[in-house]
Write a protein that holds these residues in place. Structure first.
Motif, PDB file in Angstrom:
ATOM      1  N   MET A  95       1.267  -1.075   0.010  1.00  0.00           N
ATOM      2  CA  MET A  95      -0.254  -0.121  -0.149  1.00  0.00           C
ATOM      3  C   MET A  95       1.412   1.352  -0.263  1.00  0.00           C
ATOM      4  SD  MET A  95      -2.836   0.580   2.946  1.00  0.00           S
ATOM      5  CE  MET A  95      -2.890   2.597   3.370  1.00  0.00           C
ATOM      6  N   ILE A  96       0.885   2.123  -0.966  1.00  0.00           N
ATOM      7  CA  ILE A  96       1.244   3.244  -1.262  1.00  0.00           C
ATOM      8  C   ILE A  96       0.565   4.538   0.083  1.00  0.00           C
ATOM      9  CG2 ILE A  96       1.613   5.244  -2.162  1.00  0.00           C
ATOM     10  CD1 ILE A  96       1.480   3.658  -4.887  1.00  0.00           C
ATOM     11  N   ASP A  97       1.848   4.481   0.871  1.00  0.00           N
ATOM     12  CA  ASP A  97       0.818   6.056   2.257  1.00  0.00           C
ATOM     13  C   ASP A  97       1.032   7.073   1.216  1.00  0.00           C
ATOM     14  OD1 ASP A  97       0.795   7.019   4.709  1.00  0.00           O
ATOM     15  OD2 ASP A  97       2.995   6.793   5.510  1.00  0.00           O
ATOM     16  N   THR A  98      -0.323   7.659   1.701  1.00  0.00           N
ATOM     17  CA  THR A  98      -0.583   9.390   0.683  1.00  0.00           C
ATOM     18  C   THR A  98      -0.288  10.319   2.183  1.00  0.00           C
ATOM     19  OG1 THR A  98      -2.945   8.361   1.188  1.00  0.00           O
ATOM     20  CG2 THR A  98      -2.334   8.019  -0.517  1.00  0.00           C
ATOM     21  N   LEU A  99       0.123   9.510   3.097  1.00  0.00           N
ATOM     22  CA  LEU A  99       0.260  10.703   4.434  1.00  0.00           C
ATOM     23  C   LEU A  99       1.344  12.052   4.263  1.00  0.00           C
ATOM     24  CD1 LEU A  99      -0.539   8.216   7.388  1.00  0.00           C
ATOM     25  CD2 LEU A  99      -2.085  10.361   6.236  1.00  0.00           C
ATOM     26  N   PRO A 100       1.006  13.439   4.261  1.00  0.00           N
ATOM     27  CA  PRO A 100       1.540  13.970   4.298  1.00  0.00           C
ATOM     28  C   PRO A 100       3.684  13.488   5.083  1.00  0.00           C
ATOM     29  CG  PRO A 100       0.128  14.951   5.767  1.00  0.00           C
ATOM     30  CD  PRO A 100      -0.587  13.712   5.202  1.00  0.00           C
ATOM     31  N   LEU A 101       4.070  14.477   4.955  1.00  0.00           N
ATOM     32  CA  LEU A 101       5.854  13.864   5.465  1.00  0.00           C
ATOM     33  C   LEU A 101       5.975  14.612   6.116  1.00  0.00           C
ATOM     34  CD1 LEU A 101       7.756  13.522   1.582  1.00  0.00           C
ATOM     35  CD2 LEU A 101       7.383  11.493   3.608  1.00  0.00           C
ATOM     36  N   LEU A 102       6.178  14.357   7.554  1.00  0.00           N
ATOM     37  CA  LEU A 102       7.336  15.448   8.401  1.00  0.00           C
ATOM     38  C   LEU A 102       8.734  14.965   8.153  1.00  0.00           C
ATOM     39  CD1 LEU A 102       5.107  16.248  11.424  1.00  0.00           C
ATOM     40  CD2 LEU A 102       7.649  16.502  11.220  1.00  0.00           C
ATOM     41  N   PHE A 103       9.549  15.905   7.963  1.00  0.00           N
ATOM     42  CA  PHE A 103      10.470  16.180   7.952  1.00  0.00           C
ATOM     43  C   PHE A 103      10.809  16.906   9.243  1.00  0.00           C
ATOM     44  CE2 PHE A 103      10.398  16.435   3.621  1.00  0.00           C
ATOM     45  CZ  PHE A 103      11.150  14.895   3.142  1.00  0.00           C
ATOM     46  N   LEU A 104      11.607  16.023  10.272  1.00  0.00           N
ATOM     47  CA  LEU A 104      12.097  16.417  11.136  1.00  0.00           C
ATOM     48  C   LEU A 104      13.657  16.685  11.593  1.00  0.00           C
ATOM     49  CD1 LEU A 104      11.322  17.058  14.936  1.00  0.00           C
ATOM     50  CD2 LEU A 104      10.774  14.732  14.694  1.00  0.00           C
ATOM     51  N   ASP A 105      14.057  17.927  12.394  1.00  0.00           N
ATOM     52  CA  ASP A 105      15.519  18.001  12.411  1.00  0.00           C
ATOM     53  C   ASP A 105      15.641  17.545  13.949  1.00  0.00           C
ATOM     54  OD1 ASP A 105      18.510  19.297  12.549  1.00  0.00           O
ATOM     55  OD2 ASP A 105      17.594  20.858  13.294  1.00  0.00           O
ATOM     56  N   VAL A 106      16.582  17.299  14.420  1.00  0.00           N
ATOM     57  CA  VAL A 106      16.586  17.197  16.263  1.00  0.00           C
ATOM     58  C   VAL A 106      17.683  18.416  17.249  1.00  0.00           C
ATOM     59  CG1 VAL A 106      18.189  15.643  17.870  1.00  0.00           C
ATOM     60  CG2 VAL A 106      17.239  14.439  15.651  1.00  0.00           C
ATOM     61  N   ASP A 107      18.884  18.835  17.018  1.00  0.00           N
ATOM     62  CA  ASP A 107      19.589  19.671  17.664  1.00  0.00           C
ATOM     63  C   ASP A 107      18.337  20.876  16.943  1.00  0.00           C
ATOM     64  OD1 ASP A 107      20.862  18.221  18.700  1.00  0.00           O
ATOM     65  OD2 ASP A 107      22.554  18.725  16.089  1.00  0.00           O
ATOM     66  N   GLY A 108      17.699  21.628  18.380  1.00  0.00           N
ATOM     67  CA  GLY A 108      16.738  22.444  18.574  1.00  0.00           C
ATOM     68  C   GLY A 108      15.631  21.833  18.518  1.00  0.00           C
TER      69      GLY A 108
ATOM     70  N   ASP B 260       3.961  23.290  23.264  1.00  0.00           N
ATOM     71  CA  ASP B 260       2.417  22.726  22.581  1.00  0.00           C
ATOM     72  C   ASP B 260       2.370  23.094  21.261  1.00  0.00           C
ATOM     73  OD1 ASP B 260       2.722  21.636  24.427  1.00  0.00           O
ATOM     74  OD2 ASP B 260       1.488  22.368  26.485  1.00  0.00           O
ATOM     75  N   ALA B 261       2.633  24.314  21.153  1.00  0.00           N
ATOM     76  CA  ALA B 261       2.338  25.370  20.354  1.00  0.00           C
ATOM     77  C   ALA B 261       2.620  24.959  19.797  1.00  0.00           C
ATOM     78  CB  ALA B 261       2.515  27.152  20.426  1.00  0.00           C
ATOM     79  N   ASP B 262       3.446  24.136  18.776  1.00  0.00           N
ATOM     80  CA  ASP B 262       3.908  23.758  17.683  1.00  0.00           C
ATOM     81  C   ASP B 262       3.308  22.614  17.315  1.00  0.00           C
ATOM     82  OD1 ASP B 262       6.675  25.556  17.338  1.00  0.00           O
ATOM     83  OD2 ASP B 262       7.232  24.924  19.127  1.00  0.00           O
ATOM     84  N   PHE B 263       3.098  21.704  18.359  1.00  0.00           N
ATOM     85  CA  PHE B 263       2.740  20.316  17.924  1.00  0.00           C
ATOM     86  C   PHE B 263       1.410  21.102  17.262  1.00  0.00           C
ATOM     87  CE2 PHE B 263       5.393  17.892  20.342  1.00  0.00           C
ATOM     88  CZ  PHE B 263       6.361  17.318  19.526  1.00  0.00           C
ATOM     89  N   ALA B 264       0.166  21.489  18.273  1.00  0.00           N
ATOM     90  CA  ALA B 264      -0.965  22.284  17.201  1.00  0.00           C
ATOM     91  C   ALA B 264      -0.924  23.089  16.214  1.00  0.00           C
ATOM     92  CB  ALA B 264      -1.698  23.848  18.309  1.00  0.00           C
ATOM     93  N   ALA B 265      -0.563  23.612  16.056  1.00  0.00           N
ATOM     94  CA  ALA B 265      -0.032  24.117  14.063  1.00  0.00           C
ATOM     95  C   ALA B 265       0.377  22.884  12.886  1.00  0.00           C
ATOM     96  CB  ALA B 265       1.095  25.260  14.027  1.00  0.00           C
ATOM     97  N   LEU B 266       1.783  22.001  14.351  1.00  0.00           N
ATOM     98  CA  LEU B 266       1.323  21.326  12.956  1.00  0.00           C
ATOM     99  C   LEU B 266       0.707  19.802  12.525  1.00  0.00           C
ATOM    100  CD1 LEU B 266       5.003  19.867  14.299  1.00  0.00           C
ATOM    101  CD2 LEU B 266       4.777  21.232  11.987  1.00  0.00           C
ATOM    102  N   ASP B 267      -0.237  19.837  13.646  1.00  0.00           N
ATOM    103  CA  ASP B 267      -1.102  18.840  13.847  1.00  0.00           C
ATOM    104  C   ASP B 267      -2.248  19.436  12.891  1.00  0.00           C
ATOM    105  OD1 ASP B 267      -3.286  16.395  14.310  1.00  0.00           O
ATOM    106  OD2 ASP B 267      -4.459  18.320  15.490  1.00  0.00           O
TER     107      ASP B 267
END
Length: 179
Positions: free
Chosen positions: A1-14, A159-166
């Motif tokens: 099955m092809i994943d059709t969800l958007p990608l979330l590119f995640l940096d670590v430092d910061g 929290d605000a970052d998670f809310a905006a991303l979601d």
């Protein structure tokens, strides 16, 4: 099955490992955490890993996206950070060798690579080094949906970052997909 969800590119430092706050901002230093998970050999030796809030793991997996490491940690993120957060092994963006070019005031060296890696798929990029130059370049070179989300390196993901991303990611989830 092809994943059709958007990608979330995640940096670590910061975003995951906050740094750079002054003594006035954090007179007692950064909080440290224990994940309570068994760590692979060597994971506990990184001096800053305990700054990563293990509660971020469940919050990241709850987002309607495919998580991808977009960090200079590369595969070490899967060895050290994924277990700390309780994440499965994630795809990793492999970076080219660094260039001696001065990037001051220009597009971040990750920007073009992430657009290529996404291959037209909607994506969010979470990093502490995103600038207006990146946003302008992406808007001019990318017809698809993107979110370049800057995180304050002194605080890391909040929290605000998670809310905006979601909220943004949910606008990209295909109709009928209830993730």
């Amino acid at each position: 099955m092809i994943d059709t969800l958007p990608l979330l590119f995640l940096d670590v430092d910061g975003p995951l490992i906050p740094f750079g706050a002054s003594r006035q901002e954090l007179p007692h230093g950064y909080p440290t955490y224990s994940s309570g998970r068994r760590q692979p050999r060597g994971a506990g030796t990184h001096p800053l890993i305990s700054r990563i809030d293990p509660a971020h793991g469940p919050r990241l997996t709850a987002l309607p996206c495919t998580l991808v490491w977009a960090t200079t940690w590369m595969s070490d993120a899967n060895d050290c950070i994924a277990p700390w957060l309780g994440l499965p092994e994630l795809p990793v963006v492999n970076w080219p060798e660094p260039s001696d070019e001065d990037e001051t005031g220009r597009v971040h060296w990750k920007t073009r690579i992430l657009l290529d890696w996404a291959a037209g798929r909607p994506f969010a990029w979470v990093d502490d080094e995103i600038t207006d130059a990146d946003r302008t370049w992406v808007a001019a070179h990318r017809p698809g949906r993107t979110l370049l989300h800057h995180v304050d390196a002194r605080k890391g993901l909040m929290d605000a970052d998670f809310a905006a991303l979601d909220q943004w990611l949910r606008t990209c989830v295909p109709a009928g997909d209830n993730r």
